[in-house]
Design a protein around this motif. Structure first.
Motif, short mmCIF file in Angstrom:
data_model
loop_
_atom_site.label_atom_id
_atom_site.label_comp_id
_atom_site.label_asym_id
_atom_site.label_seq_id
_atom_site.Cartn_x
_atom_site.Cartn_y
_atom_site.Cartn_z
N SER A 66 34.40 0.12 44.41
CA SER A 66 35.75 -0.11 43.58
C SER A 66 36.15 1.11 43.06
O SER A 66 35.24 1.90 42.73
N VAL A 67 37.35 0.90 42.60
CA VAL A 67 38.11 1.96 41.79
C VAL A 67 38.84 1.26 40.44
O VAL A 67 39.03 0.00 40.64
N HIS A 68 39.01 1.86 39.46
CA HIS A 68 39.59 1.57 38.31
C HIS A 68 41.05 1.66 38.49
O HIS A 68 41.59 2.66 38.33
N THR A 92 41.49 -2.89 35.92
CA THR A 92 40.49 -3.59 36.57
C THR A 92 39.71 -3.09 37.68
O THR A 92 40.42 -2.04 37.92
N GLU A 93 38.58 -3.19 38.00
CA GLU A 93 37.88 -2.81 39.08
C GLU A 93 38.43 -3.31 40.47
O GLU A 93 38.38 -4.35 40.67
N TYR A 94 39.11 -2.51 41.13
CA TYR A 94 39.80 -2.97 42.44
C TYR A 94 39.01 -2.60 43.59
O TYR A 94 38.81 -1.31 43.72
N LEU A 100 42.19 -1.35 49.41
CA LEU A 100 43.29 -0.11 49.38
C LEU A 100 43.26 0.28 51.02
O LEU A 100 44.25 1.01 51.36
N PHE A 101 41.98 0.24 51.52
CA PHE A 101 41.91 0.78 52.90
C PHE A 101 42.64 -0.01 53.76
O PHE A 101 43.50 0.39 54.65
#
Length: 289
Positions: free
Chosen positions: A132-134, A138-140, A145-146
């Motif tokens: 996940s990324v910030h 939030t942590e998404y 996203l891919f």
């Protein structure tokens, strides 16, 4: 206040689902919108892509290989359906197509249950897609996203091929006037066969990337098929741009609707379809006949 704070994240959820929906619906736009073939089995082909991908991942552990192989297998299944079944009933109209593809969808669903079982399957993603990324406070999940990136790339490629290449001109000409295109020496049945295969390939690709996101299970086809036809009707028959706009609208209506009015969220897309049919019967980007 909590609802307002959650809106950006929900909008991003809606964008991701909308783009995944577009990836599936773009194939149906080619088959139903352009060819005029009422393919009720399109959702089943999407499900088949998810299950083929699961098996390839189990056997090889290679996600990229599953992303390559599974859609091709689904495309071959689609070509076989068009060549040996649909082509024989196409001249009889949509009622025969509906009955035939409904039967095909039912057979595929039962075969999936026989070979893979009734239980949902967990797809193991590569490590770089499982994090996940910030984002937006939030942590998404990176995988969502891919999905967004793949769907966007597919839209750009489809638009370029259909509107900027000779092959796209032949396809659109065959759809508009197949007798004229046939008289010019082109094999129209082959064009339609390849177009149907391309639509099935897109469904399979969507199944590969949608399986880990929406859970690979035998109900995948029936869950998404209504959304697909709403997208095609709202966007306009044969319009890739319309399918994109309609998919994004439905994604947002579902995502934000669940946040604001969860008990009525399911009705918003049908309300949208009703309004479009009343004020623009040929769809947002479709051409009036």
């Amino acid at each position: 206040m909590d609802t307002l704070a959650a809106l950006p994240v929900q909008a991003l959820h809606g964008l991701v689902y909308g783009m995944l929906l577009f990836l599936v619906a773009s194939g149906l736009t080619l088959i139903f919108g352009m060819m005029g073939v009422l393919n009720f089995a399109h959702g089943a082909l999407y499900m088949l892509g998810a299950y083929f991908s699961f098996s390839v991942l189990q056997w090889t552990g290679q996600f990229w290989l599953s992303l390559l192989v599974a859609p091709l297998l689904v495309a071959l299944a689609g070509v076989a359906i068009e060549r040996f079944f649909l082509r024989k009933v196409h001249s009889y109209g949509h009622a025969h197509e509906l009955l035939l593809t409904f039967g095909v969808a039912y057979i595929i669903e039962e075969l999936v249950k026989i070979f893979w079982g009734n239980e949902p399957l967990r797809v193991v993603l590569p490590q770089w897609l499982d994090g996940s990324v910030h984002l937006l406070g939030t942590e998404y999940p990176v995988y969502r996203l891919f999905i967004l990136a793949v769907s966007t790339i597919v839209f750009i490629i489809m638009f370029f091929v259909l509107y900027k290449t000779r092959a796209g001109i032949i396809v659109r000409a065959a759809v508009a006037n197949k007798r004229m295109v046939g008289a010019l020496g082109f094999n129209v049945p082959l064009v339609f066969l390849l177009l149907f295969g391309m639509g099935a390939w897109l469904a399979g690709l969507a199944g590969v990337i949608g399986g880990p996101y929406l859970i690979t299970n035998p109900a995948m086809a029936s869950t998404i098929i209504i959304d697909l036809f709403v997208v095609v009707v709202v966007g306009g028959l044969g319009s890739i741009q319309g399918a994109l706009i309609a998919s994004l609208l439905i994604g947002q209506l579902q995502s934000i609707g669940i946040l604001i009015l969860p008990q009525f969220a399911i009705f918003f897309e049908f309300l949208l379809m009703a309004l479009v049919l009343i004020f623009r019967p040929h769809g947002l980007m479709g051409e009036s006949k």
